[in-house]
Scaffold this motif. Structure first.
Motif, PDB file in Angstrom:
ATOM      1  N   ASN A  17       0.831  -1.202   0.000  1.00  0.00           N
ATOM      2  CA  ASN A  17       0.000   0.000   0.000  1.00  0.00           C
ATOM      3  C   ASN A  17       0.869   1.258   0.000  1.00  0.00           C
ATOM      4  O   ASN A  17       0.619   2.201  -0.752  1.00  0.00           O
ATOM      5  N   TYR A  18       1.909   1.269   0.833  1.00  0.00           N
ATOM      6  CA  TYR A  18       2.829   2.408   0.847  1.00  0.00           C
ATOM      7  C   TYR A  18       3.477   2.563  -0.528  1.00  0.00           C
ATOM      8  O   TYR A  18       3.579   3.674  -1.057  1.00  0.00           O
ATOM      9  N   GLU A  20       2.352   1.608  -3.487  1.00  0.00           N
ATOM     10  CA  GLU A  20       1.400   2.044  -4.507  1.00  0.00           C
ATOM     11  C   GLU A  20       1.048   3.520  -4.381  1.00  0.00           C
ATOM     12  O   GLU A  20       0.849   4.198  -5.385  1.00  0.00           O
ATOM     13  N   LEU A  21       1.004   4.036  -3.150  1.00  0.00           N
ATOM     14  CA  LEU A  21       0.647   5.438  -2.951  1.00  0.00           C
ATOM     15  C   LEU A  21       1.829   6.391  -3.033  1.00  0.00           C
ATOM     16  O   LEU A  21       1.662   7.545  -3.400  1.00  0.00           O
ATOM     17  N   GLU A  82      -1.725   7.775   3.274  1.00  0.00           N
ATOM     18  CA  GLU A  82      -2.495   8.839   2.609  1.00  0.00           C
ATOM     19  C   GLU A  82      -2.013  10.216   3.056  1.00  0.00           C
ATOM     20  O   GLU A  82      -1.884  11.138   2.244  1.00  0.00           O
ATOM     21  N   ARG A  85       1.143  10.945   1.239  1.00  0.00           N
ATOM     22  CA  ARG A  85       0.869  11.274  -0.163  1.00  0.00           C
ATOM     23  C   ARG A  85       0.393  12.714  -0.296  1.00  0.00           C
ATOM     24  O   ARG A  85       0.885  13.478  -1.126  1.00  0.00           O
TER      25      ARG A  85
END
Length: 128
Positions: A17-18, A20-21, A82, A85
């Motif tokens: 997840n980290y 991909e973001l 998030e 990001r």
């Protein structure tokens, strides 16, 4: 051992997840390489220790603790990624584009990021 404990707490879905973001697509292979090295390290610990129970003698307690804390820590990880990001997309502190309102919002998000770091660290107990 410390390595065994850290390996037992690692969650590939969180690291992906980290990636991909936050990771530039040209560097995505680095995350895959790190995850592959973790798998190799886990296998080495199993080979050296002679057991697949790499969490040690307190594995049942660790599993129970993980079952309780993971939903909370996993959620904080998602929020943290998030926040990172969004913070990366905000103007730098010395930028003329950083209005007083944006500066206040940025500081609030930085505070939230710091709280997420503390929350994850406390949730993971000793390995953050």
């Amino acid at each position: 051992s410390l390595i065994s404990m850290l390996i037992s707490k690692t969650d590939f879905s969180i690291t992906k997840n980290y990636d991909e973001l936050l990771v530039d697509p040209s560097l995505m292979s680095l995350g895959d390489e790190v995850r592959n090295k973790l798998v190799e390290t886990r296998q080495s610990v199993i080979d050296v220790s002679g057991t697949e129970d790499i969490g040690g003698p307190h594995i049942q307690l660790m599993r129970a603790s993980s079952t309780i804390r993971n939903p909370y820590v996993d959620s904080i990880n998602v929020v943290q990624a998030e926040l990172l990001r969004v913070l990366r997309s905000m103007p730098e502190d010395d930028s003329p584009d950083l209005t007083p309102e944006l500066k206040k919002l940025k500081n609030t998000r930085i505070d939230a990021l710091l709280l997420s770091i503390k929350g994850i660290s406390h949730g993971m107990k000793n390995s953050g």
